[in-house]
Motif scaffolding. Sequence first.
Motif, PDB file in Angstrom:
ATOM      1  N   ARG A 122      -6.804  -0.021   0.687  1.00 32.02           N
ATOM      2  CA  ARG A 122      -7.489   0.814   1.678  1.00 32.02           C
ATOM      3  C   ARG A 122      -8.620   1.578   1.012  1.00 32.02           C
ATOM      4  N   SER A 123      -9.564   2.005   1.815  1.00 29.87           N
ATOM      5  CA  SER A 123     -10.644   2.854   1.310  1.00 29.87           C
ATOM      6  C   SER A 123     -10.142   4.287   1.184  1.00 29.87           C
ATOM      7  N   VAL A 124     -10.825   5.053   0.343  1.00 29.85           N
ATOM      8  CA  VAL A 124     -10.440   6.439   0.079  1.00 29.85           C
ATOM      9  C   VAL A 124     -11.692   7.305   0.170  1.00 29.85           C
ATOM     10  N   GLU A 125     -11.560   8.472   0.784  1.00 27.11           N
ATOM     11  CA  GLU A 125     -12.679   9.409   0.848  1.00 27.11           C
ATOM     12  C   GLU A 125     -13.048   9.852  -0.561  1.00 27.11           C
ATOM     13  N   ASP A 126     -14.329  10.118  -0.775  1.00 24.10           N
ATOM     14  CA  ASP A 126     -14.815  10.496  -2.106  1.00 24.10           C
ATOM     15  C   ASP A 126     -14.020  11.638  -2.720  1.00 24.10           C
ATOM     16  N   LYS A 127     -13.712  12.653  -1.934  1.00 23.90           N
ATOM     17  CA  LYS A 127     -13.013  13.819  -2.476  1.00 23.90           C
ATOM     18  C   LYS A 127     -11.560  13.522  -2.860  1.00 23.90           C
ATOM     19  N   GLN A 128     -11.036  12.371  -2.437  1.00 28.63           N
ATOM     20  CA  GLN A 128      -9.650  12.003  -2.745  1.00 28.63           C
ATOM     21  C   GLN A 128      -9.533  10.955  -3.853  1.00 28.63           C
ATOM     22  N   LYS A 129     -10.656  10.431  -4.337  1.00 28.34           N
ATOM     23  CA  LYS A 129     -10.619   9.325  -5.294  1.00 28.34           C
ATOM     24  C   LYS A 129      -9.919   9.680  -6.597  1.00 28.34           C
ATOM     25  N   LYS A 130     -10.194  10.842  -7.138  1.00 27.19           N
ATOM     26  CA  LYS A 130      -9.563  11.253  -8.386  1.00 27.19           C
ATOM     27  C   LYS A 130      -8.052  11.360  -8.219  1.00 27.19           C
ATOM     28  N   LYS A 131      -7.622  12.005  -7.152  1.00 29.32           N
ATOM     29  CA  LYS A 131      -6.192  12.182  -6.881  1.00 29.32           C
ATOM     30  C   LYS A 131      -5.495  10.833  -6.690  1.00 29.32           C
ATOM     31  N   GLU A 132      -6.089   9.960  -5.897  1.00 31.19           N
ATOM     32  CA  GLU A 132      -5.473   8.659  -5.617  1.00 31.19           C
ATOM     33  C   GLU A 132      -5.379   7.793  -6.875  1.00 31.19           C
ATOM     34  N   SER A 133      -6.411   7.838  -7.717  1.00 34.39           N
ATOM     35  CA  SER A 133      -6.356   7.041  -8.945  1.00 34.39           C
ATOM     36  C   SER A 133      -5.311   7.600  -9.910  1.00 34.39           C
ATOM     37  N   ALA A 134      -5.136   8.914  -9.925  1.00 29.74           N
ATOM     38  CA  ALA A 134      -4.106   9.528 -10.769  1.00 29.74           C
ATOM     39  C   ALA A 134      -2.705   9.131 -10.306  1.00 29.74           C
ATOM     40  N   ILE A 135      -2.498   9.097  -9.010  1.00 29.39           N
ATOM     41  CA  ILE A 135      -1.212   8.656  -8.458  1.00 29.39           C
ATOM     42  C   ILE A 135      -0.967   7.189  -8.814  1.00 29.39           C
ATOM     43  N   PHE A 136      -2.000   6.365  -8.667  1.00 27.83           N
ATOM     44  CA  PHE A 136      -1.929   4.948  -9.011  1.00 27.83           C
ATOM     45  C   PHE A 136      -1.484   4.786 -10.465  1.00 27.83           C
ATOM     46  N   LYS A 137      -2.105   5.538 -11.350  1.00 24.12           N
ATOM     47  CA  LYS A 137      -1.787   5.473 -12.780  1.00 24.12           C
ATOM     48  C   LYS A 137      -0.356   5.946 -13.035  1.00 24.12           C
ATOM     49  N   ALA A 138      -0.002   7.083 -12.479  1.00 25.14           N
ATOM     50  CA  ALA A 138       1.318   7.669 -12.713  1.00 25.14           C
ATOM     51  C   ALA A 138       2.450   6.778 -12.196  1.00 25.14           C
ATOM     52  N   GLN A 139       2.211   6.094 -11.081  1.00 28.73           N
ATOM     53  CA  GLN A 139       3.237   5.240 -10.488  1.00 28.73           C
ATOM     54  C   GLN A 139       3.144   3.791 -10.959  1.00 28.73           C
ATOM     55  N   ASN A 140       2.298   3.549 -11.969  1.00 35.58           N
ATOM     56  CA  ASN A 140       2.104   2.196 -12.500  1.00 35.58           C
ATOM     57  C   ASN A 140       1.782   1.212 -11.374  1.00 35.58           C
ATOM     58  N   GLY A 141       0.860   1.637 -10.517  1.00 37.72           N
ATOM     59  CA  GLY A 141       0.483   0.858  -9.349  1.00 37.72           C
ATOM     60  C   GLY A 141      -0.065  -0.516  -9.647  1.00 37.72           C
ATOM     61  N   ILE A 142      -0.539  -0.731 -10.860  1.00 36.63           N
ATOM     62  CA  ILE A 142      -1.099  -2.035 -11.209  1.00 36.63           C
ATOM     63  C   ILE A 142      -0.061  -3.146 -11.062  1.00 36.63           C
ATOM     64  N   HIS A 144       1.821  -3.582  -8.664  1.00 37.53           N
ATOM     65  CA  HIS A 144       1.944  -3.953  -7.259  1.00 37.53           C
ATOM     66  C   HIS A 144       0.654  -4.516  -6.659  1.00 37.53           C
ATOM     67  N   VAL A 145      -0.361  -4.670  -7.485  1.00 42.00           N
ATOM     68  CA  VAL A 145      -1.645  -5.187  -6.995  1.00 42.00           C
ATOM     69  C   VAL A 145      -1.538  -6.690  -6.780  1.00 42.00           C
ATOM     70  N   ASP A 146      -2.056  -7.140  -5.656  1.00 44.20           N
ATOM     71  CA  ASP A 146      -2.119  -8.563  -5.355  1.00 44.20           C
ATOM     72  C   ASP A 146      -3.131  -9.202  -6.306  1.00 44.20           C
ATOM     73  N   VAL A 147      -2.641 -10.030  -7.218  1.00 55.14           N
ATOM     74  CA  VAL A 147      -3.489 -10.647  -8.241  1.00 55.14           C
ATOM     75  C   VAL A 147      -4.626 -11.443  -7.595  1.00 55.14           C
ATOM     76  N   ASN A 148      -4.400 -12.010  -6.437  1.00 59.12           N
ATOM     77  CA  ASN A 148      -5.445 -12.785  -5.763  1.00 59.12           C
ATOM     78  C   ASN A 148      -6.666 -11.934  -5.428  1.00 59.12           C
ATOM     79  N   LYS A 149      -6.481 -10.639  -5.299  1.00 60.70           N
ATOM     80  CA  LYS A 149      -7.607  -9.744  -5.020  1.00 60.70           C
ATOM     81  C   LYS A 149      -8.456  -9.500  -6.258  1.00 60.70           C
ATOM     82  N   LEU A 150      -7.976  -9.911  -7.416  1.00 56.90           N
ATOM     83  CA  LEU A 150      -8.714  -9.728  -8.663  1.00 56.90           C
ATOM     84  C   LEU A 150      -9.461 -10.983  -9.084  1.00 56.90           C
ATOM     85  N   LEU A 151      -9.372 -12.023  -8.302  1.00 60.27           N
ATOM     86  CA  LEU A 151     -10.005 -13.297  -8.654  1.00 60.27           C
ATOM     87  C   LEU A 151     -11.430 -13.376  -8.141  1.00 60.27           C
TER      88      LEU A 151
END
Length: 154
Positions: A122-142, A144-151
């Motif tokens: 999903r898209s994220v508002e500019d003011k929320q990008k830092k927070k969302e990326s920190a949550i992603f990092k903390a929860q090891n979100g990588i 859960h990423v669909d590898v096909n989206k990285l191709l």
Amino acid sequence: MGVQYIFVVETNSKCKSDWIYIRDTIERFYQWNQPQIKLSVVYMNGKGNYKNKEKDIRSLSKQYQSAGKGNQSKVILCFDCDEYEKDMYDQQFLNDVRQYCRSMNYEFVWFCKDIESVYLGRSVEDKQKKKESAIFKAQNGIKHVDVNKLLVKN
């Protein structure tokens, strides 16, 4: 002899959100010999500033090349494609950046529609990008990423 990969990302050095996603991707999907490979980042502070970052890129390259015989640098510019399918400005911008990368012998990476859509779904508002990326990092979100989206699509 080593290689430095310089990632030039849209975000700024305070937020660092783009680099968090990219760095997690590298660490998850690539095996790299850290003494032989150096990862560096240049923050654009807005996608339109890519040409203004040449001084930073040259500085990082010179530093790395002077640190060891045969060291070389590769530059990778990373952009969101935004509404390139609908908006002529976004389409022209991507074409211009692609051409610029060719002329500079840089690699060109783009995320459709934005980096958060690829990693969070999903898209994220500019003011929320830092927070969302920190949550992603903390929860090891990588994990859960669909590898096909990285191709590469084309």
